[in-house]
Structure formats: structure tokens, C-alpha cells
Scaffold this motif. Structure first.
Motif, PDB file in Angstrom:
ATOM      1  N   CYS A  73       0.886  -1.129  -0.100  1.00 41.62           N
ATOM      2  CA  CYS A  73      -0.018   0.518  -0.195  1.00 41.62           C
ATOM      3  C   CYS A  73       1.152   1.148   0.040  1.00 41.62           C
ATOM      4  CB  CYS A  73      -0.962  -0.041   1.348  1.00 41.62           C
ATOM      5  SG  CYS A  73      -1.798   0.941   1.188  1.00 41.62           S
ATOM      6  N   ASN A  74       0.500   2.192  -0.895  1.00 41.36           N
ATOM      7  CA  ASN A  74       1.029   3.491  -1.069  1.00 41.36           C
ATOM      8  C   ASN A  74       0.999   4.406   0.644  1.00 41.36           C
ATOM      9  OD1 ASN A  74       2.027   6.393  -1.239  1.00 41.36           O
ATOM     10  ND2 ASN A  74       1.494   5.880  -3.839  1.00 41.36           N
ATOM     11  N   ALA A  75       2.411   4.940   1.178  1.00 41.01           N
ATOM     12  CA  ALA A  75       1.915   5.705   2.314  1.00 41.01           C
ATOM     13  C   ALA A  75       0.481   6.813   2.219  1.00 41.01           C
ATOM     14  CB  ALA A  75       3.417   6.269   2.253  1.00 41.01           C
ATOM     15  N   PHE A  76       1.008   7.392   0.990  1.00 45.94           N
ATOM     16  CA  PHE A  76      -0.007   8.789   0.260  1.00 45.94           C
ATOM     17  C   PHE A  76      -1.866   8.235   0.584  1.00 45.94           C
ATOM     18  CE2 PHE A  76      -3.164  11.284  -2.306  1.00 45.94           C
ATOM     19  CZ  PHE A  76      -2.534  11.951  -2.114  1.00 45.94           C
ATOM     20  N   ASP A  77      -2.039   7.085   0.071  1.00 48.45           N
ATOM     21  CA  ASP A  77      -3.003   6.151   0.305  1.00 48.45           C
ATOM     22  C   ASP A  77      -3.774   5.834   1.926  1.00 48.45           C
ATOM     23  OD1 ASP A  77      -3.912   5.850  -2.565  1.00 48.45           O
ATOM     24  OD2 ASP A  77      -3.129   4.357  -2.232  1.00 48.45           O
ATOM     25  N   ILE A  78      -2.268   5.659   2.490  1.00 49.92           N
ATOM     26  CA  ILE A  78      -2.646   5.120   3.678  1.00 49.92           C
ATOM     27  C   ILE A  78      -3.443   6.235   4.736  1.00 49.92           C
ATOM     28  CG2 ILE A  78      -2.190   4.853   6.146  1.00 49.92           C
ATOM     29  CD1 ILE A  78       0.213   2.434   4.852  1.00 49.92           C
ATOM     30  N   ALA A  79      -2.495   7.764   4.427  1.00 47.91           N
ATOM     31  CA  ALA A  79      -2.619   8.947   5.045  1.00 47.91           C
ATOM     32  C   ALA A  79      -4.206   9.361   4.872  1.00 47.91           C
ATOM     33  CB  ALA A  79      -1.721   9.827   4.520  1.00 47.91           C
ATOM     34  N   ARG A  80      -4.407   9.778   2.901  1.00 45.25           N
ATOM     35  CA  ARG A  80      -5.916   9.090   3.121  1.00 45.25           C
ATOM     36  C   ARG A  80      -6.710   9.481   3.538  1.00 45.25           C
ATOM     37  NH1 ARG A  80      -6.368   7.712  -2.240  1.00 45.25           N
ATOM     38  NH2 ARG A  80      -8.228   8.860  -2.814  1.00 45.25           N
ATOM     39  N   ALA A  81      -6.430   7.393   4.069  1.00 40.55           N
ATOM     40  CA  ALA A  81      -8.108   6.434   3.961  1.00 40.55           C
ATOM     41  C   ALA A  81      -7.781   7.311   5.865  1.00 40.55           C
ATOM     42  CB  ALA A  81      -7.305   5.738   4.357  1.00 40.55           C
ATOM     43  N   MET A  82      -6.484   7.074   6.517  1.00 40.23           N
ATOM     44  CA  MET A  82      -6.761   7.870   7.913  1.00 40.23           C
ATOM     45  C   MET A  82      -7.129   9.213   7.936  1.00 40.23           C
ATOM     46  SD  MET A  82      -3.418   9.222  10.541  1.00 40.23           S
ATOM     47  CE  MET A  82      -2.768   7.387   9.713  1.00 40.23           C
ATOM     48  N   PHE A  83      -7.379  10.008   6.905  1.00 42.23           N
ATOM     49  CA  PHE A  83      -7.633  11.739   7.320  1.00 42.23           C
ATOM     50  C   PHE A  83      -9.351  10.729   7.170  1.00 42.23           C
ATOM     51  CE2 PHE A  83      -9.755  15.388   5.271  1.00 42.23           C
ATOM     52  CZ  PHE A  83      -9.486  16.398   6.291  1.00 42.23           C
ATOM     53  N   VAL A  84      -9.802  10.818   6.562  1.00 39.52           N
ATOM     54  CA  VAL A  84     -11.052  10.628   6.897  1.00 39.52           C
ATOM     55  C   VAL A  84     -12.009   9.637   7.867  1.00 39.52           C
ATOM     56  CG1 VAL A  84     -11.602  10.302   3.672  1.00 39.52           C
ATOM     57  CG2 VAL A  84     -11.230   8.586   5.060  1.00 39.52           C
ATOM     58  N   LEU A  85     -11.665   9.133   7.762  1.00 36.02           N
ATOM     59  CA  LEU A  85     -11.794   7.753   9.024  1.00 36.02           C
ATOM     60  C   LEU A  85     -11.778   9.012  10.715  1.00 36.02           C
ATOM     61  CD1 LEU A  85     -10.120   4.284   8.927  1.00 36.02           C
ATOM     62  CD2 LEU A  85     -11.961   5.032   8.579  1.00 36.02           C
ATOM     63  N   LEU A  86     -10.927   9.208  10.316  1.00 34.42           N
ATOM     64  CA  LEU A  86     -10.780  10.996  12.068  1.00 34.42           C
ATOM     65  C   LEU A  86     -11.991  12.070  11.743  1.00 34.42           C
ATOM     66  CD1 LEU A  86      -7.181  11.362  12.232  1.00 34.42           C
ATOM     67  CD2 LEU A  86      -8.285   9.866  13.882  1.00 34.42           C
ATOM     68  N   ARG A  87     -11.310  12.172  10.206  1.00 30.72           N
ATOM     69  CA  ARG A  87     -13.000  13.080   9.809  1.00 30.72           C
ATOM     70  C   ARG A  87     -13.895  12.804  10.332  1.00 30.72           C
ATOM     71  NH1 ARG A  87     -13.841  13.961   3.746  1.00 30.72           N
ATOM     72  NH2 ARG A  87     -15.500  11.739   4.740  1.00 30.72           N
ATOM     73  N   ASP A  88     -14.652  11.570  10.806  1.00 29.71           N
ATOM     74  CA  ASP A  88     -15.863  11.033  10.343  1.00 29.71           C
ATOM     75  C   ASP A  88     -15.572  10.326  11.477  1.00 29.71           C
ATOM     76  OD1 ASP A  88     -16.484  12.082   7.581  1.00 29.71           O
ATOM     77  OD2 ASP A  88     -16.122  10.181   7.185  1.00 29.71           O
ATOM     78  N   ASN A  89     -14.964  10.667  12.421  1.00 32.85           N
ATOM     79  CA  ASN A  89     -14.763   9.987  14.100  1.00 32.85           C
ATOM     80  C   ASN A  89     -14.909   8.151  13.761  1.00 32.85           C
ATOM     81  OD1 ASN A  89     -14.690  10.913  16.418  1.00 32.85           O
ATOM     82  ND2 ASN A  89     -16.824  10.616  17.406  1.00 32.85           N
ATOM     83  N   LYS A  90     -14.554   7.790  13.116  1.00 34.51           N
ATOM     84  CA  LYS A  90     -14.523   5.919  12.482  1.00 34.51           C
ATOM     85  C   LYS A  90     -13.457   5.296  14.351  1.00 34.51           C
ATOM     86  CE  LYS A  90     -17.324   5.704   9.829  1.00 34.51           C
ATOM     87  NZ  LYS A  90     -18.093   5.261   9.309  1.00 34.51           N
ATOM     88  N   ASN A  91     -14.173   4.467  14.598  1.00 31.28           N
ATOM     89  CA  ASN A  91     -12.888   4.378  15.478  1.00 31.28           C
ATOM     90  C   ASN A  91     -12.598   2.039  15.494  1.00 31.28           C
ATOM     91  OD1 ASN A  91     -15.072   2.601  16.412  1.00 31.28           O
ATOM     92  ND2 ASN A  91     -15.441   4.586  18.401  1.00 31.28           N
ATOM     93  N   GLY A  92     -11.745   2.148  16.350  1.00 31.17           N
ATOM     94  CA  GLY A  92     -11.535   0.269  16.247  1.00 31.17           C
ATOM     95  C   GLY A  92     -10.583   0.286  14.880  1.00 31.17           C
ATOM     96  N   ILE A  93      -9.925  -1.219  14.819  1.00 32.22           N
ATOM     97  CA  ILE A  93      -9.155  -1.801  13.885  1.00 32.22           C
ATOM     98  C   ILE A  93      -9.796  -1.062  12.085  1.00 32.22           C
ATOM     99  CG2 ILE A  93      -8.523  -3.879  12.885  1.00 32.22           C
ATOM    100  CD1 ILE A  93      -8.561  -4.619  16.128  1.00 32.22           C
ATOM    101  N   TYR A  94      -8.887  -0.748  11.469  1.00 32.31           N
ATOM    102  CA  TYR A  94      -9.397  -1.461  10.515  1.00 32.31           C
ATOM    103  C   TYR A  94      -8.302  -1.570   9.108  1.00 32.31           C
ATOM    104  CZ  TYR A  94     -13.292   2.090  10.250  1.00 32.31           C
ATOM    105  OH  TYR A  94     -14.809   2.395  10.697  1.00 32.31           O
ATOM    106  N   HIS A  95      -8.568  -2.630   8.133  1.00 32.09           N
ATOM    107  CA  HIS A  95      -6.821  -2.805   7.361  1.00 32.09           C
ATOM    108  C   HIS A  95      -6.665  -2.503   5.736  1.00 32.09           C
ATOM    109  CE1 HIS A  95      -7.029  -7.058   9.304  1.00 32.09           C
ATOM    110  NE2 HIS A  95      -7.325  -6.520   9.449  1.00 32.09           N
ATOM    111  N   ILE A  96      -5.951  -1.826   5.776  1.00 29.90           N
ATOM    112  CA  ILE A  96      -5.227  -0.429   4.767  1.00 29.90           C
ATOM    113  C   ILE A  96      -4.575  -1.198   3.263  1.00 29.90           C
ATOM    114  CG2 ILE A  96      -5.331   1.599   4.191  1.00 29.90           C
ATOM    115  CD1 ILE A  96      -7.696   1.836   5.978  1.00 29.90           C
ATOM    116  N   GLY A  97      -5.639  -1.326   2.255  1.00 27.80           N
ATOM    117  CA  GLY A  97      -3.922  -2.140   1.906  1.00 27.80           C
ATOM    118  C   GLY A  97      -4.613  -1.541   0.301  1.00 27.80           C
ATOM    119  N   SER A  98      -4.133  -1.882  -1.465  1.00 30.41           N
ATOM    120  CA  SER A  98      -4.639  -1.400  -2.119  1.00 30.41           C
ATOM    121  C   SER A  98      -5.478  -1.974  -2.841  1.00 30.41           C
ATOM    122  CB  SER A  98      -2.209  -1.021  -2.280  1.00 30.41           C
ATOM    123  OG  SER A  98      -3.388  -0.974  -4.128  1.00 30.41           O
ATOM    124  N   THR A  99      -5.162  -1.966  -3.947  1.00 26.76           N
ATOM    125  CA  THR A  99      -5.686  -3.516  -4.975  1.00 26.76           C
ATOM    126  C   THR A  99      -4.996  -4.386  -5.049  1.00 26.76           C
ATOM    127  OG1 THR A  99      -5.380  -2.111  -7.139  1.00 26.76           O
ATOM    128  CG2 THR A  99      -7.571  -1.384  -5.831  1.00 26.76           C
TER     129      THR A  99
END
Length: 279
Positions: free
Chosen positions: A178-204
Motif C-alpha cells: 500500500c502507498n503511504a499516501f493512500d494510508i494518509a488519505r484513508a486515515m484522514f477520512v476515518l478521523l474526520r468521520d470520528n471512526k474508531n476500532g480496527i481498520y485494514h488498509i490495503g491497495s488493490t
């Protein structure tokens, strides 16, 4: 730090052993007078990226691994709770044994190495004790970085410099790079939307190390290399690896169906275009 700043958030990034532009010094293990004053800054979120990530080194340096991965997390967690800040913890697919991957978030954990056990211990500590915790499990991270230490960047750098590569790689270790930039993008929307818990982040992408290397090399037709595929047993690495690792990210994708991840191909095309544009 770059992405969050671009999205309009006030962000401070820290370094420990390698200073970079626009970052402040912070040692998670010692209350050094040189440390950035986190409490005075009073962040809403603390993102903890630090750990001792040399997996084989950890096997023979268990105490150091514990300090840099578990104790550092405990120290930051204490500060986060003191100032009522959320904590984001960056975890790994090494919390699994690699027998039945790729993995969803609810799969049973079974770490195989010192590094993996310590990552899991720190992850569980954050989930148990942090305020509204967010854990992102990632693996095989690549992308633009100053030192070019990641696997993809090292191959690209050697190809660009016309250096012959000798690669002895496992064909039986699979993951989802996974690209570090995509991890940052995913983290941003999760924090913006007040998500919590575990999320798996991966590319295609889902591939083994040999396939990953060949994918990168395919963009450099003049590259000279010797690629020697080996099984993990032959490599005789000190730390056990999960063979079928990587992630199924349907939790994230179900919540953000219009979020488009990049992949190794799109990343390589982008850096080659940048190189052409740079002259």
C-alpha cells in the motif's frame, strides 16, 4: 503531515533519529528537555507511527523491541489520555500467523515473532485504554520518502542509477502493498468521520515479493538484475514470517465505496511522469 496540512488541519510532525524539514524532535522513551511540548500544543489526535521494525533484529534484542514498540506506545498513550486526545496506532499484518490470509479485521490473531508479539501488545493496549482509539493495520508500505528505504523505492533508485540488482526473494510470502499516501488519505477520512476500532488498509494489489519486484522492474526495461526466487525456509530468516499475509479491506471499502486506492502500477507511472517532467 503533508496530506493533513493540505486538508486544512494544524499538524506537527516529529522525528527521533532522522531530522526532516518542518518536523520537531520527540523521544517517546525519555522526557528530554529537547522534546516538543505535546501537552502545550494540545492536539486532538496523536498518530503513533514509531516502532522497532527490523523484524530479524528484534528476535535477538527483545528488550529493545519492547521499549521501542510497547513502552513508547504506553508513554504516548499516557500523554494522550492526559490531554483528552484520540490516538491512532499503526499496526501490521504480522499480528496474524499467515496460515489463512488475506485477513479481515475480526480474524484471530496469532503473532509468530518478537516484533509481531510486541506490535500486537501495543495495539491491544491502545484499543483497551485510549480515548476513541483508531488502529490501522498496514503492510508493505511504499511511496516517496527522503531516504528511499522502502522495498519499491530501493529498486526504483537502483534502476534509475543503472546499478545491477541482485535480489533473493521469497515466492511464498504474500501481502497487500500500500502507498503511504493512500494510508494518509484513508486515515484522514476515518478521523474526520470520528471512526474508531480496527481498520485494514490495503491497495488493490495482492502479490508475493517476487511478483512485486518484477512489477517494479517491468517499468525499467533496461535494468540489469539477477532475481533468485526462494522459499522462506531456504532464506532461513531469524524471525518467522506470516506467509499468507495481507488484508481484505471490505470494512473500509463498505464505509467508503467511492474511495479509490492507487496501486503499484499507478505509483510507478506517476514517478516516471514526474521524472520526465523534471527533465
Amino acid at each position: 503531515m503533508k496530506h493533513f496540512t493540505e486538508m486544512g488541519w494544524e499538524v506537527v510532525g516529529s522525528y527521533f533519529s532522522f531530522p526532516t524539514a518542518d518536523t520537531v524532535y520527540y523521544d517517546t522513551l525519555n522526557n528530554s528537555p529537547e522534546n516538543f511540548d505535546v501537552i502545550a500544543f494540545a492536539p486532538d489526535v496523536i498518530v503513533h507511527c514509531g516502532a522497532l521494525t527490523h523484524v530479524d533484529y528484534c528476535e535477538t534484542h527483545e528488550q529493545e523491541s519492547y521499549e521501542k514498540t510497547v513502552q513508547s506506545t504506553a508513554n504516548l498513550l499516557k500523554i494522550a489520555n492526559k490531554i483528552n486526545a484520540r490516538m491512532v496506532y499503526i499496526s501490521t499484518d504480522y499480528v496474524f500467523d499467515g496460515v489463512s490470509g488475506p485477513y479481515r479485521e475480526d480474524a484471530p490473531v496469532a503473532p509468530l515473532s518478537i516484533y509481531a508479539r510486541h506490535k500486537l501488545e501495543a495495539e491491544q493496549m491502545v484499543l483497551k485504554d485510549a480515548i476513541n482509539p483508531l488502529v490501522l493495520r498496514v503492510t508493505n508500505v511504499y511511496g516517496n520518502e527522503i531516504r528511499g528505504k522502502n522495498f519499491v523505492a530501493r529498486i526504483v533508485d537502483q534502476c534509475k542509477n543503472h546499478q545491477k540488482l541482485t535480489l533473493k526473494l521469497p515466492y511464498d510470502q504474500y501481502s497487500s502493498p500500500c502507498n503511504a499516501f493512500d494510508i494518509a488519505r484513508a486515515m484522514f477520512v476515518l478521523l474526520r468521520d470520528n471512526k474508531n476500532g480496527i481498520y485494514h488498509i490495503g491497495s488493490t494489489d495482492y502479490m508475493n515479493r517476487v511478483e512485486l519486484a518484477l512489477r517494479v522492474l517491468s517499468y525499467f526495461p533496461n535494468a540489469e538484475y539477477d532475481l533468485i526466487p526462494l522459499d522462506t525456509k531456504t532464506l532461513n530468516q531469524p524471525a518467522n514470517r506470516p506467509l499468507l499475509g495481507g488484508f481484505v479491506k471490505n470494512k473500509f471499502s463498505n464505509e467508503y465505496p467511492d474511495f479509490l486506492f492507487g496501486n503499484v502500477d499507478s505509483y510507478l507511472r506517476s514517478i516516471l511522469v514526474d521524472a520526465v517532467n523534471a527533465g
